[in-house]
Design a protein around this motif. Structure first.
Motif, PDB file in Angstrom:
ATOM      1  N   HIS A  28       0.777  -1.221   0.019  1.00  0.00           N
ATOM      2  CA  HIS A  28       0.105  -0.017  -0.036  1.00  0.00           C
ATOM      3  C   HIS A  28       0.965   1.214   0.091  1.00  0.00           C
ATOM      4  O   HIS A  28       1.990   1.241   0.597  1.00  0.00           O
ATOM      5  N   PHE A  29       0.270   2.250  -0.566  1.00  0.00           N
ATOM      6  CA  PHE A  29       1.060   3.634  -0.762  1.00  0.00           C
ATOM      7  C   PHE A  29       0.043   4.776  -0.153  1.00  0.00           C
ATOM      8  O   PHE A  29      -1.025   4.693  -0.290  1.00  0.00           O
ATOM      9  N   GLY A  30       0.979   5.568   0.582  1.00  0.00           N
ATOM     10  CA  GLY A  30       0.236   6.849   1.189  1.00  0.00           C
ATOM     11  C   GLY A  30       0.816   7.978   0.609  1.00  0.00           C
ATOM     12  O   GLY A  30       2.011   7.880   0.041  1.00  0.00           O
ATOM     13  N   LEU A  31       0.050   9.149   0.591  1.00  0.00           N
ATOM     14  CA  LEU A  31       0.448  10.285  -0.237  1.00  0.00           C
ATOM     15  C   LEU A  31       0.292  11.363   0.912  1.00  0.00           C
ATOM     16  O   LEU A  31      -0.797  11.700   1.197  1.00  0.00           O
ATOM     17  N   GLU A  32       1.313  12.289   0.948  1.00  0.00           N
ATOM     18  CA  GLU A  32       1.137  13.664   1.558  1.00  0.00           C
ATOM     19  C   GLU A  32       1.871  14.514   0.687  1.00  0.00           C
ATOM     20  O   GLU A  32       3.112  14.478   0.265  1.00  0.00           O
ATOM     21  N   LEU A  33       1.010  15.402   0.277  1.00  0.00           N
ATOM     22  CA  LEU A  33       1.371  16.570  -0.729  1.00  0.00           C
ATOM     23  C   LEU A  33       0.967  18.089  -0.164  1.00  0.00           C
ATOM     24  O   LEU A  33      -0.033  18.216   0.239  1.00  0.00           O
ATOM     25  N   GLU A  34       2.103  18.706  -0.150  1.00  0.00           N
ATOM     26  CA  GLU A  34       1.882  20.226   0.369  1.00  0.00           C
ATOM     27  C   GLU A  34       1.951  21.274  -0.721  1.00  0.00           C
ATOM     28  O   GLU A  34       2.403  21.071  -1.660  1.00  0.00           O
ATOM     29  N   HIS A  35       1.020  22.175  -0.451  1.00  0.00           N
ATOM     30  CA  HIS A  35       0.823  23.312  -1.632  1.00  0.00           C
ATOM     31  C   HIS A  35       0.928  24.777  -0.847  1.00  0.00           C
ATOM     32  O   HIS A  35       0.415  24.822   0.220  1.00  0.00           O
ATOM     33  N   PHE A  36       1.091  25.648  -1.669  1.00  0.00           N
ATOM     34  CA  PHE A  36       1.299  27.189  -1.188  1.00  0.00           C
ATOM     35  C   PHE A  36      -0.164  27.555  -2.020  1.00  0.00           C
ATOM     36  O   PHE A  36      -0.558  27.437  -3.011  1.00  0.00           O
ATOM     37  N   VAL A  37      -1.025  28.152  -1.011  1.00  0.00           N
ATOM     38  CA  VAL A  37      -2.054  28.978  -1.862  1.00  0.00           C
ATOM     39  C   VAL A  37      -1.853  30.446  -1.735  1.00  0.00           C
ATOM     40  O   VAL A  37      -1.306  31.142  -0.914  1.00  0.00           O
ATOM     41  N   VAL A  38      -1.830  30.952  -2.897  1.00  0.00           N
ATOM     42  CA  VAL A  38      -1.468  31.953  -3.589  1.00  0.00           C
ATOM     43  C   VAL A  38      -2.464  33.158  -4.255  1.00  0.00           C
ATOM     44  O   VAL A  38      -3.482  32.466  -4.679  1.00  0.00           O
ATOM     45  N   ASP A  39      -2.522  34.195  -3.701  1.00  0.00           N
ATOM     46  CA  ASP A  39      -3.368  35.199  -4.478  1.00  0.00           C
ATOM     47  C   ASP A  39      -2.681  35.643  -5.844  1.00  0.00           C
ATOM     48  O   ASP A  39      -1.794  36.086  -6.086  1.00  0.00           O
ATOM     49  N   LYS A  40      -3.553  35.253  -6.717  1.00  0.00           N
ATOM     50  CA  LYS A  40      -3.145  35.403  -8.255  1.00  0.00           C
ATOM     51  C   LYS A  40      -2.692  36.848  -8.433  1.00  0.00           C
ATOM     52  O   LYS A  40      -1.424  37.242  -9.178  1.00  0.00           O
ATOM     53  N   LYS A  41      -3.379  37.921  -7.990  1.00  0.00           N
ATOM     54  CA  LYS A  41      -3.189  39.212  -8.585  1.00  0.00           C
ATOM     55  C   LYS A  41      -2.050  39.771  -7.465  1.00  0.00           C
ATOM     56  O   LYS A  41      -1.082  40.459  -8.112  1.00  0.00           O
ATOM     57  N   LEU A  42      -2.116  39.547  -6.251  1.00  0.00           N
ATOM     58  CA  LEU A  42      -0.872  40.231  -5.392  1.00  0.00           C
ATOM     59  C   LEU A  42       0.309  39.437  -5.532  1.00  0.00           C
ATOM     60  O   LEU A  42       1.364  39.977  -5.096  1.00  0.00           O
ATOM     61  N   LYS A  43       0.316  38.159  -5.950  1.00  0.00           N
ATOM     62  CA  LYS A  43       1.286  37.256  -5.887  1.00  0.00           C
ATOM     63  C   LYS A  43       1.894  37.206  -4.559  1.00  0.00           C
ATOM     64  O   LYS A  43       3.164  37.324  -4.285  1.00  0.00           O
ATOM     65  N   LYS A  44       1.090  36.830  -3.723  1.00  0.00           N
ATOM     66  CA  LYS A  44       1.284  36.553  -2.147  1.00  0.00           C
ATOM     67  C   LYS A  44       0.754  35.414  -1.840  1.00  0.00           C
ATOM     68  O   LYS A  44      -0.569  34.923  -1.952  1.00  0.00           O
ATOM     69  N   SER A  45       1.432  34.682  -0.567  1.00  0.00           N
ATOM     70  CA  SER A  45       0.768  33.447  -0.078  1.00  0.00           C
ATOM     71  C   SER A  45      -0.164  33.881   0.921  1.00  0.00           C
ATOM     72  O   SER A  45      -0.039  35.109   1.609  1.00  0.00           O
ATOM     73  N   ILE A  46      -1.330  33.098   1.060  1.00  0.00           N
ATOM     74  CA  ILE A  46      -2.351  33.506   1.802  1.00  0.00           C
ATOM     75  C   ILE A  46      -2.074  33.272   3.199  1.00  0.00           C
ATOM     76  O   ILE A  46      -1.869  32.085   3.790  1.00  0.00           O
ATOM     77  N   PRO A  47      -2.162  34.206   4.292  1.00  0.00           N
ATOM     78  CA  PRO A  47      -1.810  33.921   5.775  1.00  0.00           C
ATOM     79  C   PRO A  47      -2.924  33.254   6.223  1.00  0.00           C
ATOM     80  O   PRO A  47      -3.963  33.255   5.665  1.00  0.00           O
ATOM     81  N   TYR A  48      -2.954  32.825   7.630  1.00  0.00           N
ATOM     82  CA  TYR A  48      -3.892  32.084   8.221  1.00  0.00           C
ATOM     83  C   TYR A  48      -4.995  33.309   8.691  1.00  0.00           C
ATOM     84  O   TYR A  48      -6.269  32.859   8.287  1.00  0.00           O
ATOM     85  N   ARG A  49      -4.803  34.197   9.208  1.00  0.00           N
ATOM     86  CA  ARG A  49      -5.684  34.997   9.719  1.00  0.00           C
ATOM     87  C   ARG A  49      -6.242  36.041   8.640  1.00  0.00           C
ATOM     88  O   ARG A  49      -5.505  36.452   7.688  1.00  0.00           O
TER      89      ARG A  49
END
Length: 397
Positions: A28-49
């Motif tokens: 069996h295989f498991g997968l963990e994949l991480e992503h950056f969530v980015v604002d397309k216009k501002l070209k910035k990663s989205i903060p938590y708050r």
């Protein structure tokens, strides 16, 4: 007086033993994949708050998941039977897919997740970015999510190494887990994965930018992890007298500062080693699992093996990588014999890769063989192997 340390040592080894699957059980295989969530216009990663932050994003999804995880009263994760969604230190979005026998099933689960997530992200003009390192932001601009564990880790790594901020806030990975059937099988798979780490890392490099500037070197994400806390990622001292086994891996754990002591489910900061903590009380199963998560070697033992080498990658690249891992570890003895041969050891990078692809194809279904064959034609071309600035992502692409 009870010897708590020895009891804990035995319990951790027993925990690993309980992870051994029955010999006839399919891998069996498991997968963990991480992503950056980015604002397309501002070209910035989205903060938590904040408005349209990651907390609000998770809240919008909450009703679709039967379980939720909170920290300090804030939502930080969601889960269902097939997978869990959680946030890494600087709001990197991770999907952890439960072990599956079929790679097609893994990719189907992942694709469903992407479709659901992107439906919301498009409304806000956000996108998921899969790279090994932040492509727009510098880490000093990125706040941590409200989770004590990350606050404590940030404090400790700031003292112990040079890349703590970069590791926690800047990196994203693709991690694959595989079964082991016995301690001997675990040891062999551990050795094979370590021996292949440079090749797998090179194949999956996907870090064209570092701290806002083009990066055209190699092994950036691995270098960051190693220079964050070298003792937490390296197990070399335990390999000098023989191969890694459950007992030696436990010794490695015991020599490592715990940073986050999770006694009775309550986290506190501690610079005691795990071994010192184990002298004080008998660890619960949940505490053992926490301890195992606090070391970061490129191959990590739990009740399965985690191969933690690859950068975060696009969907098709992840599928290629999973197929290659399946082919190499379905019959680990053959792979072991291949990489231990003089022919392999003395070969060029291209020759080694050709050998590995030949071994992998034997263990794959017809559709997977065809998929790997088309991939082989790409990566064995010299101009593809020698990457130009790595602007095109992984070699898998």
């Amino acid at each position: 007086m009870e010897d708590y340390k020895q009891i804990n040592r035995n319990n951790i080894i027993r925990y690993f033993e309980q992870g051994c699957k029955e010999e006839k059980t399919p891998l069996h295989f498991g997968l963990e994949l991480e992503h950056f969530v980015v604002d397309k216009k501002l070209k910035k990663s989205i903060p938590y708050r904040g408005k349209r932050g990651m907390e609000e994003l998770l809240e919008r999804l909450r009703s679709r998941y039967p379980a939720a995880q909170e920290a300090s009263g804030h939502l930080i994760g969601l889960s269902c039977k097939e997978y869990a969604v959680s946030l890494e230190p600087a709001s990197q979005l991770e999907i952890s897919i439960a072990p599956q026998e079929s790679i097609q099933k893994i990719m189907s689960i992942y694709h469903k997740f992407r479709v659901e997530m992107e439906r919301i992200l498009q409304e806000w003009d956000f996108e998921l970015v899969t790279k090994g390192y932040q492509i727009h932001d510098c880490v000093d601009q990125l706040p941590l999510i409200p989770k004590k564990r990350y606050e404590y880790m940030d404090r400790y790594f700031d003292k112990i190494g040079i890349y703590g901020k970069q590791m926690m806030r800047g990196t994203a990975s693709t991690q694959v887990s595989i079964d082991y059937y016995s301690e001997e099988d675990c040891t062999k798979k551990y050795y094979v994965a370590c021996a292949l780490s440079d090749i797998l890392a090179k194949l999956t490099e996907n870090t064209p930018v570092y701290e806002g500037k083009p990066f055209d070197g190699h092994f950036l994400r691995r270098d960051i992890w190693e220079k964050t806390d070298k003792d937490r990622v390296a197990i070399a001292p335990y390999e000098k007298d023989g191969e890694i086994n459950f007992a030696r891996y436990t010794d490695f754990l015991f020599d490592t500062p715990i940073i986050v002591d999770s006694k009775d489910g309550n986290d506190s900061y501690s610079e005691k080693t795990i071994g010192e903590i184990c002298e004080e009380r008998i660890l619960s199963t949940a505490e053992i699992e926490h301890v195992l998560s606090m070391v970061f070697p490129i191959i990590r033992i739990k009740k399965y093996l985690e191969i933690r080498i690859a950068d975060s990658m696009e969907e098709e690249s992840v599928k290629c990588y999973l197929i290659l891992i399946k082919g190499l570890f379905e019959d680990v003895e053959t792979t072991y014999q291949c990489i231990a041969s003089a022919k392999f050891l003395n070969g060029t990078w291209k020759e080694k890769l050709e050998d590995l692809l030949s071994v992998a194809k034997v263990n794959l279904e017809e559709e997977e063989k065809n998929y790997l064959a088309s991939f082989s034609n790409l990566i064995l071309e010299e101009q593809t192997i020698i990457r130009k600035g790595k602007t095109d992502g992984t070699i898998f692409k």
